[in-house]
Design an enzyme around this catalytic site. Structure first.
Site, PDB file in Angstrom:
ATOM      1  N   LEU A  34      44.879  43.023  31.538  1.00 55.75           N
ATOM      2  CA  LEU A  34      46.221  43.304  32.019  1.00 55.75           C
ATOM      3  C   LEU A  34      46.833  42.078  32.666  1.00 55.75           C
ATOM      4  O   LEU A  34      48.041  41.874  32.597  1.00 55.75           O
ATOM      5  CB  LEU A  34      46.189  44.455  33.031  1.00 55.75           C
ATOM      6  N   GLY A  35      45.996  41.249  33.305  1.00 52.64           N
ATOM      7  CA  GLY A  35      46.537  40.080  33.975  1.00 52.64           C
ATOM      8  C   GLY A  35      45.481  39.035  34.253  1.00 52.64           C
ATOM      9  O   GLY A  35      44.274  39.287  34.153  1.00 52.64           O
ATOM     10  N   GLU A  64      48.131  39.974  40.561  1.00 51.84           N
ATOM     11  CA  GLU A  64      47.771  38.629  40.112  1.00 51.84           C
ATOM     12  C   GLU A  64      48.387  37.558  41.003  1.00 51.84           C
ATOM     13  O   GLU A  64      47.762  36.517  41.263  1.00 51.84           O
ATOM     14  CB  GLU A  64      48.203  38.420  38.656  1.00 51.84           C
ATOM     15  N   HIS A  97      46.183  36.945  43.853  1.00 45.76           N
ATOM     16  CA  HIS A  97      45.147  35.949  43.530  1.00 45.76           C
ATOM     17  C   HIS A  97      45.729  34.539  43.583  1.00 45.76           C
ATOM     18  O   HIS A  97      45.110  33.612  44.123  1.00 45.76           O
ATOM     19  CB  HIS A  97      44.583  36.195  42.132  1.00 45.76           C
ATOM     20  N   HIS A 150      39.577  40.181  45.300  1.00 42.51           N
ATOM     21  CA  HIS A 150      39.543  41.630  45.150  1.00 42.51           C
ATOM     22  C   HIS A 150      39.031  42.256  46.440  1.00 42.51           C
ATOM     23  O   HIS A 150      38.158  41.695  47.111  1.00 42.51           O
ATOM     24  CB  HIS A 150      38.646  42.021  43.974  1.00 42.51           C
ATOM     25  N   TRP A 158      37.062  44.594  47.134  1.00 41.80           N
ATOM     26  CA  TRP A 158      35.630  44.894  47.256  1.00 41.80           C
ATOM     27  C   TRP A 158      34.776  43.623  47.160  1.00 41.80           C
ATOM     28  O   TRP A 158      33.551  43.693  47.143  1.00 41.80           O
ATOM     29  CB  TRP A 158      35.196  45.915  46.199  1.00 41.80           C
ATOM     30  N   ASP A 187      35.518  40.223  51.164  1.00 47.31           N
ATOM     31  CA  ASP A 187      36.738  39.625  50.616  1.00 47.31           C
ATOM     32  C   ASP A 187      37.363  38.659  51.619  1.00 47.31           C
ATOM     33  O   ASP A 187      38.455  38.155  51.403  1.00 47.31           O
ATOM     34  CB  ASP A 187      37.745  40.697  50.210  1.00 47.31           C
ATOM     35  N   THR A 231      40.499  44.687  56.005  1.00 46.19           N
ATOM     36  CA  THR A 231      40.281  45.533  54.826  1.00 46.19           C
ATOM     37  C   THR A 231      38.872  46.102  54.914  1.00 46.19           C
ATOM     38  O   THR A 231      37.905  45.341  55.050  1.00 46.19           O
ATOM     39  CB  THR A 231      40.442  44.730  53.525  1.00 46.19           C
ATOM     40  N   ASP A 290      48.801  51.757  39.140  1.00 47.22           N
ATOM     41  CA  ASP A 290      49.957  51.244  39.872  1.00 47.22           C
ATOM     42  C   ASP A 290      50.512  52.248  40.872  1.00 47.22           C
ATOM     43  O   ASP A 290      50.922  51.892  41.984  1.00 47.22           O
ATOM     44  CB  ASP A 290      51.064  50.853  38.882  1.00 47.22           C
TER      45      ASP A 290
END
Length: 992
Positions: A194-195, A245, A248, A254, A256, A265, A270, A309
């Site tokens: 997807l990305g 993305e 990033h 991510h 996790w 992370d 988080t 999403d």
């Protein structure tokens, strides 16, 4: 009942973990394999494994806090300029409208500014950390050349589907704007993902680079998940693939941590998570029964998870601080904040620009031309009419009053009637006058001149050294892409032709041509084209290019088959520099030669030198020469032999390369070579080698123990004797040795070793006494043939059952101004037949501990730099491992090498001691050794009373890790180590 219930709970949790990982998981280290899956994966971004980046980032965050400049809300809102490249496939359209692009930018701003409507769905427990990042995005207002733009670029791609990592070069070549000023978002068919995004780790002090970041920089989004698309196959797209993305792209991992409960992370607010929450979709129940392994409060609503999403709705304060730190400090991110793309360029009400001339060419053989050009509306008004004039030789011959409907930023092609050129050389000029019934508001882009060459073909010889009047045609001069400039070679006043990619007025990625006259080669069996070139890349962008093309139809078209074609680092002849490049001396020039035969082309030929602007640095061309070659009819030249210099095999594979240096096409040739003490004769047939073409032939050669001095000779060409036997033979040598060394090893040059030195020159690795000890060195200070290599190769290494190891060594080197040497460490897994694994590659600036323009020699321990490397576990390990230290001589400075150690992957152990870990231990513990020299040791596990539970004996211990089992009973125990160098007891706690 409690025991059963607990057991069932553990089983259910384990089942949920397994199920989640089966249905939607991505382990970053293996992401390339998933290209071949039928289902799309959420994200293919390559996250760095090194801790260097995190150390750097945390230091920046802590430094800001310590200076009283802690992150606060209502800070400066950072604005990032975006260019969206829509790459259409050859088989159709992606159907990405401008409106969909605009909506995607709105979504990004809603998500990053926390104005998204579904922010009300953020669970109460996370509301204190949900954050407005105060980062927003805007479509670029001007292109790299300063022209107005809407920030949307549409290009025709060469493929229907692209692979994010493997097709980066191709994607970049099809559409790309400089990453220092633009966030490049590529919308295309990504096939399996997807990305994908580049992580901001390149160019940071002390941080390892990754290869893909140095090639391209930006974000890729599959077209189905760009913007809003309710019919996307995996889940209805709300545009959050781009949000994820870009997270990033701005340094977020991510949520996790791409691991389990113990993997971070590096964001404190988080919650920990065991895995992604891929597949979690509406109604997005919280807490989910699928996320209770590490914490009851896994933040699956975070944009950096894998949920659908519709379930995503927040960034945290920690993520905000992390991204803003990247924007404030990372070189290719902080420059975005001051990008000229954020500023609306000055637009004139009526501004028509000549975009490019389509015809005529710079050289025309036919006196009849049909002029045409492309114009573009750069103004703020639609254009309904304009006047365009054509002049030849300074006199106007045609004018056009064009009635049109040209909207802002649109282009169109205008063609004039054919004209007969009465005489050459001459000049063809296009000029714009009135636009919408009045004068054009911007006269700077209203004219374009094309010089035309002689229509008749010139004869040989031809030469151009750029010291006087030019004999080539094209856009050259102070305000053009090419200009004659000072470029030192044999003398400092030498002149050459410079392609100004460093400060060019051509568009990024645009080709500009310089052409020779047209030549008549009739009656000549062969000609030789030669030229010299010099180039240095920049650290940020290095994909400038140089090509040489041939026309056989009097310049009307040029073949797609290049005589010469080189880009980026392959083109470079000097060390990279971020300053404008000017060659310093002869060592920074490279010569190249090509043979041209009328039989391979035609009697009428023209050559074009094509420069491609990659936004990098200047390219220089000098001493263009085209002369009659007077070749023999049948003439083959043996150029080189590629063979291992050291192997343990009985038979080795050898490649030899020949070139047709005659003018007759070669269809076969006969050669003989020595093998195992005998001479073997063979024939290469079925060939079609035109003049100047190369051919590589592979042979298998039998070897005897020790040194094998071998030879190879071509005897016949096309069934007859070669016309020139002086270039038909070559000699080479291969050493066959069965010598091995055990793992681990230490080579300190104080005693003899079984490593081998090989070099193609007299300047090679040599043992020397320096700084009160012995070391290995190469004299590179005194003049040598640039590019020669010296190899220092290990015996075959017996590494037992290990699947990875660590390599450490010390280097002493001083950088010499204007010169660049290189040190590589290569690995062979086939006993030296080839060395395909590059473990280490450093040039002068990375090797040096100081600078010196005098011959270097270390004086103390502070003059040495230590390198520690992880020999990657991805390598196929066997008992035929060899290491090679390869020094490439750039005539820079002397280099010294010492204390080569091959051991375990580095573990912190005090020298001449050992370390026990983990401690406390549960089922197993390890003992890591770091001894000064090999030793036989005894390891004993004893209980608190001194009773020996078991004893293990190990020979030749130096730098190893050994694994031991614990015992069933919890408590304190002792580990006793006994050897010649060590006699020590350490306490160990075993936990149950």
């Amino acid at each position: 009942m409690q025991s059963t219930s607990l057991h069932q709970t553990i089983q259910m949790q384990s089942f949920r973990i397994a199920l989640r990982r089966m249905r939607f998981s991505l382990f970053i280290g293996l992401f390339i394999l998933t290209f071949f899956l039928s289902a799309q994966e959420r994200c293919g971004t390559k996250i760095p494994e090194t801790t260097l980046f995190e150390n750097w980032l945390q230091q920046k965050i802590q430094s800001k806090a310590s200076q009283g400049r802690a992150f606060k809300t209502h800070a400066t809102v950072y604005e990032i300029p975006v260019v969206v490249h829509i790459i259409e496939p050859p088989n159709g359209s992606l159907n990405i409208s401008d409106a969909r692009v605009l909506r995607q930018i709105e979504i990004l701003n809603e998500d990053f500014r926390r104005t998204n409507a579904d922010a009300i769905n953020t669970p109460t427990v996370f509301l204190p950390v949900a954050s407005d990042t105060e980062i927003q995005f805007t479509l670029a207002k001007q292109d790299p050349e300063g022209n107005p733009t809407n920030g949307i670029v549409r290009v025709q791609g060469s493929k229907n589907q692209y692979r994010p990592a493997l097709d980066q070069d191709l994607i970049r070549s099809e559409s790309y704007w400089p990453p220092a000023n633009y966030l490049n978002i590529f919308v295309l068919d990504l096939q399996s993902f997807l990305g994908y995004a580049s992580f901001p780790i390149s160019d940071l002090p002390g941080v390892d680079n990754t290869s893909d970041d140095s090639i391209w920089d930006g974000v890729q989004v599959d077209y189905n998940y760009f913007g809003e698309n309710p019919s996307a196959s995996a889940f209805p797209s709300v545009g959050r693939t781009a949000t994820h993305e870009i997270g990033h792209y701005l340094g977020l991992r991510h949520i996790w941590g791409d691991g389990g409960c113990g993997v971070d992370d590096f964001v404190t607010d988080t919650p920990i998570a065991d895995d992604d929450n891929g597949g979690l979709s509406s109604p997005c129940t919280f807490p989910s029964d699928d996320n209770t392994v590490c914490s009851t409060d896994e933040m699956f609503q975070n944009y950096m998870d894998y949920t659908d999403d519709g379930c995503m709705n927040l960034f945290t304060t920690g993520q905000r601080d992390r991204m803003r730190t990247i924007l404030e400090n990372s070189p290719r991110r902080t420059s975005l904040l001051s990008s000229p793309a954020l500023v609306e360029p000055a637009r004139f009400s009526n501004d028509l620009a000549i975009q490019r001339v389509l015809s005529p060419n710079y050289a025309e053989c036919d006196n009849l031309i049909t002029p045409s050009l492309e114009v573009s509306n750069h103004g703020s008004n639609p254009i309904t009419s304009y006047d365009l004039a054509l002049s030849i030789g300074g006199s106007q011959v045609q004018s056009v009053n064009q009635i049109t409907s040209l909207n802002i930023d649109e282009t169109e092609v205008v063609a004039f009637s054919s004209e007969v050129i009465a005489e050459t050389p001459t000049t063809v000029e296009f000029s714009i006058s009135n636009v919408n019934g009045m004068a054009d508001g911007n006269s700077l882009n209203d004219t374009r001149n094309i010089p035309l060459s002689q229509a008749t073909a010139a004869s040989l010889p031809f030469s151009e050294d750029f010291e006087s009047d030019l004999n080539i045609l094209g856009n050259n001069g102070a305000n053009e892409p090419w200009e004659v400039a000072t470029a030192p070679r044999e003398v400092v006043t030498n002149k050459a032709l410079k392609f100004k990619s460093f400060q060019s007025n051509t568009a990024f990625g645009e080709d500009t041509w310089i052409k020779t006259p047209i030549f008549d080669l009739s009656g000549i069996n062969s000609a030789k084209l030669s030229f010299s070139y010099a180039y240095a890349s920049t650290s940020a962008t290095f994909w400038d290019g140089l090509a040489v093309k041939v026309s056989t139809d009097c310049g009307a078209s040029f073949s797609d088959d290049f005589l010469f074609n080189s880009y980026g680092p392959n083109l470079a002849t000097a060390a990279s520099t971020d300053d404008t490049y000017i060659p310093q001396n002869t060592t920074e020039w490279r010569d190249t030669v090509f043979i041209i035969t009328p039989s391979a082309f035609s009697d009428i030929v023209q050559f074009a030198f094509v420069g491609q602007n990659g936004g990098g640095n200047n390219i220089y061309i000098d001493n263009i020469s085209i002369i009659q070659a007077n070749l023999n009819a049948r003439d083959i030249s043996v150029l080189e032999v590629e063979s291992p210099v050291l192997t343990c095999r009985n038979t080795t594979s050898v490649d030899f390369r020949v070139r047709n240096v005659g003018f007759e096409k070669i269809t076969s040739f006969t050669y003989e070579y020595s093998s195992g003490g005998t001479t073997v004769t063979e024939t290469a047939s079925g060939l079609s080698l035109n003049s100047g073409v190369f051919q590589t032939v592979a042979i298998d050669v039998d070897l005897s123990d020790g040194d094998n001095d071998l030879s190879l000779t071509v005897t016949d060409v096309n069934g007859a004797s070669d016309d020139d036997l002086s270039n038909n033979s070559t000699n080479f040598s291969v050493e066959k040795t069965l010598t091995t060394d055990s793992y681990p090893l230490l080579v300190d040059f104080e005693t003899s070793n079984d490593w081998k030195v090989f070099s193609e020159s007299s300047q090679k690795w040599t043992k020397t006494f320096v700084s009160d000890s012995w070391a290995l060195y190469v004299d590179a200070f005194h003049p040598a043939e640039i590019g020669t290599q010296s190899w220092f190769i290990s015996p075959s290494l017996d590494i037992g059952t290990l699947d990875s190891a660590g390599l450490a060594f010390k280097v002493s080197y001083a950088e010499r101004t204007g010169f660049s040497d290189r040190l590589q460490v290569l690995m062979s897994v086939n006993c030296g037949e080839s060395h395909p694994f590059e473990i280490f590659n450093a040039s002068s600036d990375s090797l040096a501990i100081t600078q010196s323009n005098s011959a270097w020699s270390p004086k103390s321990t502070s003059d040495w730099k230590e390198f520690k490397l992880d020999l990657k576990s991805s390598i196929v390990w066997n008992d035929e491992i060899r290491l090679a230290f390869v020094f490439t001589n750039g005539s820079g400075n002397n280099i010294f090498l010492d204390d080569i150690q091959v051991g375990i992957k580095p573990i912190s152990v005090t020298e001449n001691s050992f370390n026990i870990f983990p401690n406390p231990a549960i089922s197993n513990f390890n003992v890591a050794f770091s001894l000064a020299e090999r030793d036989d040791v005894v390891v004993q596990l004893m209980d608190i009373s001194g009773k020996i539970i078991y004893t293990r004996r190990y020979k030749n211990v130096l730098d190893q890790v050994y694994d031991f089992s614990t015992v069933a009973e919890e408590g304190f125990y002792f580990v006793k180590i006994t050897g010649k160098q060590i006699n020590k007891i350490e306490r160990l706690y075993i936990r149950r």
